[in-house]
Write an enzyme that holds these catalytic residues in place. Structure first.
Site, PDB file in Angstrom:
ATOM      1  N   GLU A 113       0.829  -1.205   0.000  1.00  9.67           N
ATOM      2  CA  GLU A 113       0.000   0.000   0.000  1.00  9.67           C
ATOM      3  C   GLU A 113       0.864   1.256   0.000  1.00  9.67           C
ATOM      4  O   GLU A 113       1.864   1.334   0.709  1.00  9.67           O
ATOM      5  CB  GLU A 113      -0.881  -0.031   1.254  1.00  9.67           C
ATOM      6  CG  GLU A 113      -1.746   1.178   1.492  1.00  9.67           C
ATOM      7  CD  GLU A 113      -2.466   1.122   2.823  1.00  9.67           C
ATOM      8  OE1 GLU A 113      -3.272   2.040   3.083  1.00  9.67           O
ATOM      9  OE2 GLU A 113      -2.219   0.177   3.603  1.00  9.67           O
TER      10      GLU A 113
ATOM     11  N   LEU B 117       1.284   4.604   1.405  1.00 15.54           N
ATOM     12  CA  LEU B 117       0.810   5.333   2.586  1.00 15.54           C
ATOM     13  C   LEU B 117       0.940   6.842   2.434  1.00 15.54           C
ATOM     14  O   LEU B 117       0.497   7.588   3.301  1.00 15.54           O
ATOM     15  CB  LEU B 117       1.587   4.874   3.824  1.00 15.54           C
ATOM     16  CG  LEU B 117       1.500   3.389   4.164  1.00 15.54           C
ATOM     17  CD1 LEU B 117       2.433   3.069   5.329  1.00 15.54           C
ATOM     18  CD2 LEU B 117       0.076   2.991   4.494  1.00 15.54           C
TER      19      LEU B 117
ATOM     20  N   ASP C  93      13.960  -4.400  13.556  1.00 16.79           N
ATOM     21  CA  ASP C  93      14.882  -3.511  12.825  1.00 16.79           C
ATOM     22  C   ASP C  93      14.301  -2.095  12.888  1.00 16.79           C
ATOM     23  O   ASP C  93      14.242  -1.380  11.890  1.00 16.79           O
ATOM     24  CB  ASP C  93      15.015  -3.986  11.375  1.00 16.79           C
ATOM     25  CG  ASP C  93      16.135  -3.272  10.617  1.00 16.79           C
ATOM     26  OD1 ASP C  93      16.989  -2.638  11.267  1.00 16.79           O
ATOM     27  OD2 ASP C  93      16.143  -3.336   9.370  1.00 16.79           O
TER      28      ASP C  93
END
Length: 277
Positions: A81, A83, A184
């Site tokens: 997606e 964003l 991470d």
């Protein structure tokens, strides 16, 4: 690009288009009109993008921080997606901090994950383990240290310091449960969406580990504003001494950066080794 494995109900993915894209991030349009981001890497290590898709799925299931939807994943790319990009306000940071605390709340049965992952370009051993200290020593610190020693990036004295830290890790880090962590979570992996909301991205290192390790990495290469951490601490029962332990958790990431990018990180690694080892 190879055949993409479609996720969900997207049956209109233009695979020929993705096959023609060069390496890097590209905005693409899905046939239903929605925009998306294609991350392409034609010589990615095997399983690299599968690990990211699994990590994003696990984060999404927590229903806490925003996570981009995954539209398709293949051996050399992933489509997620779009964003957008915006600017976070103080209350956006506060909500993100509280949501990260909620993500870290449910305990997991064991440390590790159902499959191995990737931290950057480094393979990450996620074999399950009931003992958090053993998991961090064997699957994280010693794995990176052995790699650096074999390539000549660490010398024998450095390795002895790593071994000493591993030997006293249980005295340096308190017993904590395994929880879902990003793995991470440096500042750039908290993406500011178009509406200012914070989302987590680049999820190949997701696993069940120590919540403090996620917080620690958020202090390694810059950090969120103080309202983020204040909201996290208000929403959780975390020991506020986590910042004092942050260099221990971040030693894993510094060793990883040493292995990935070379001797420019050696001074930072040795500073932690001398402090604790």
């Amino acid at each position: 690009m190879g055949l993409l494995r479609r996720i969900g109900t997207l049956r209109t993915m233009n695979e020929d288009l993705l096959a023609s894209l060069p390496d890097g991030l590209r905005r693409v349009n899905l046939r239903d009109g929605r925009g998306a981001i294609a991350k392409i890497r034609h010589h990615a290590p095997p399983g690299f993008f599968d690990a990211e898709a699994r990590g994003l799925a696990a984060l999404r299931l927590s229903q806490t921080l925003r996570v981009p939807a995954t539209h398709a994943v293949g051996s050399q790319g992933i489509v997620i997606e779009d964003l957008g990009s915006g600017r976070a306000k103080p209350d956006d940071w506060e909500r993100a901090g509280a949501n990260l605390a909620r993500m870290h709340r449910p305990p997991a049965a064991q440390f590790g994950f159902d499959t191995d992952g990737w931290c950057g370009d480094s393979p990450q051993d996620n074999a399950p383990c009931a003992d958090g200290h053993r998991f961090f020593v064997e699957r994280r610190l010693l794995a990176q240290s052995a790699r650096a020693r074999a390539s000549g990036l660490l010398d024998q004295d450095d390795s002895r310091h790593v071994d000493r830290i591993c030997g006293m890790l249980a005295d340096l880090v308190p017993v904590m449960p395994a929880v879902l962590i990003h793995g991470d979570l440096w500042i750039a992996n908290l993406h500011v969406c178009a509406n200012g909301e914070l989302a987590v991205i680049d999820a190949g290192a997701v696993h069940h580990g120590w919540a403090e390790a996620d917080l620690a990495m958020l202090t390694l290469f810059g950090e969120p504003p103080l309202p983020f951490f204040a909201a996290y601490e208000a929403e959780s029962d975390i020991d506020r001494g986590w910042r004092e332990r942050a260099p221990i958790y971040n030693l894993y990431h510094l060793l990883n950066h040493l292995n990935l990018f070379g001797g420019g990180y050696l001074g930072s690694v040795r500073a932690v080794l001398r402090r604790y080892g």
